[in-house]
Design a protein around this motif. Structure first.
Motif: not given
Ligand code: ADE
Length: 235
Positions: A105-111
Motif C-alpha cells: 500500500v502506498i499511503g497517499m493520504g491518511l486519517c
C-alpha cells in the motif's frame, strides 16, 4: 553536532532516508543492500546507517513504533540533519477486503485517531498527504515490477490494543485501506518543514479476520516493497 536521540554528526546522513520501524530491519537493509555502510547512531539502539546503493548515497534510519517516536526521529532528520526526503517502509494490518497478505500500500493520504495535529492550532481539520511526485514515482515502480499494490488512504492509529473492538470496522466504511502507527507524524513534519515524505507498507496481518503472517513470509514480502523503495530512492 548531535541531538538527544541521534549521535550522527553534520553530514553523516544522506539527503534521502529509508525509514523502517524496527532497528534490526534497518541493520539488515544496510548490510544487505548498501555498499560501505557506516552505522552513525546507536543511541537507544535506534540504529541508523549511511552507505550507497547503485552509486547513490542513501541512509536507513529506524523510527521506532508509534507517532511520538516517528515524530522525534523524522523531525531531527529534517531539521537538524538537512534531510530532504524520508520514505517510510513498514508493515500494516489490512482494513479493506480488497487487500491480501503481502500486498503493498502506498499511503497517499491518511486519517487518524491521534492528537498530533492539535499542536498546529488550526481552525478546522487537516488532511496529511504524501508528496505527489513520490506517490507517482512509487506507483510507476510498482507497475514496472508487477507488484500487487494499491494507492489510497491509510489509518495512523495510536492504539494497537484497544477497548473499542469495532474501531477498524468503522474506518472501513470510509474505504480506508489499512492501519499502521507512524505515518501521521512523518507527513505532518514533512509538510511543516517543506520536505518530502512517503509511506510504503506491506500488509502483514488481517485484523478483521484475526490472521497474521509468519516470520518467513514477512521477510520475503517485505523484500518486494523494500527493493521498490530502494529503486525510488535511487531515482
Ligand atoms: N502494523 C502491522 N499490523 C498492524 C496493525 N494491525 N495495527 C497497527 N499497526 C500495524
Amino acid at each position: 553536532m548531535s541531538t538527544p536521540h541521534n549521535e550522527a554528526q553534520t553530514g553523516d546522513i544522506a539527503k534521502i532516508v529509508l525509514m523502517p520501524g524496527d532497528p534490526l530491519r534497518a541493520k539488515l537493509i544496510a548490510e544487505t543492500y548498501l555498499e560501505d555502510a557506516v552505522c552513525y547512531n546507536t543511541v537507544r539502539n535506534m540504529l541508523g546507517y549511511t552507505g550507497s546503493y547503485k552509486g547513490k548515497r542513501i541512509s536507513v534510519q529506524s523510527s521506532g513504533m508509534g507517532v511520538p517516536s516517528m515524530g522525534i526521529y523524522s523531525m531531527e532528520l529534517y531539521s537538524d540533519y538537512d534531510v530532504d526526503t524520508i520514505i517510510r517502509v513498514g508493515s500494516a494490518g489490512a482494513i479493506s477486503d480488497s487487500l491480501s497478505m503481502g500486498d503493498v500500500v502506498i499511503g497517499m493520504g491518511l486519517c487518524t485517531d491521534s492528537a498530533y495535529v492539535s499542536q498546529y492550532d488550526l481552525p478546522g481539520t487537516y488532511t496529511p498527504v504524501a508528496d505527489f511526485g513520490l506517490v507517482k514515482l512509487a506507483s510507476e515502480i510498482m507497475e514496472e515490477r508487477g507488484v500487487s499494490y494499491q494507492t489510497g488512504v491509510i489509518l495512523t492509529s495510536d492504539l494497537f490494543y484497544t477497548d473499542e473492538k469495532d474501531a477498524v470496522a468503522k474506518w472501513k466504511k470510509m474505504n480506508v485501506l489499512c492501519v499502521e502507527m507512524e505515518s501521521l507524524a512523518l507527513y505532518c513534519n514533512a509538510v511543516r518543514l517543506g520536505k518530502k515524505a512517503l509511506t510504503m507498507l506491506t500488509i502483514s496481518d488481517l485484523p478483521l479476520r484475526g490472521e497474521a503472517m509468519g516470520a518467513d513470509e514477512r521477510r520475503t514480502s517485505f523484500t518486494v516493497m523494500l527493493e521498490a523503495a530502494l529503486r525510488l530512492a535511487e531515482k
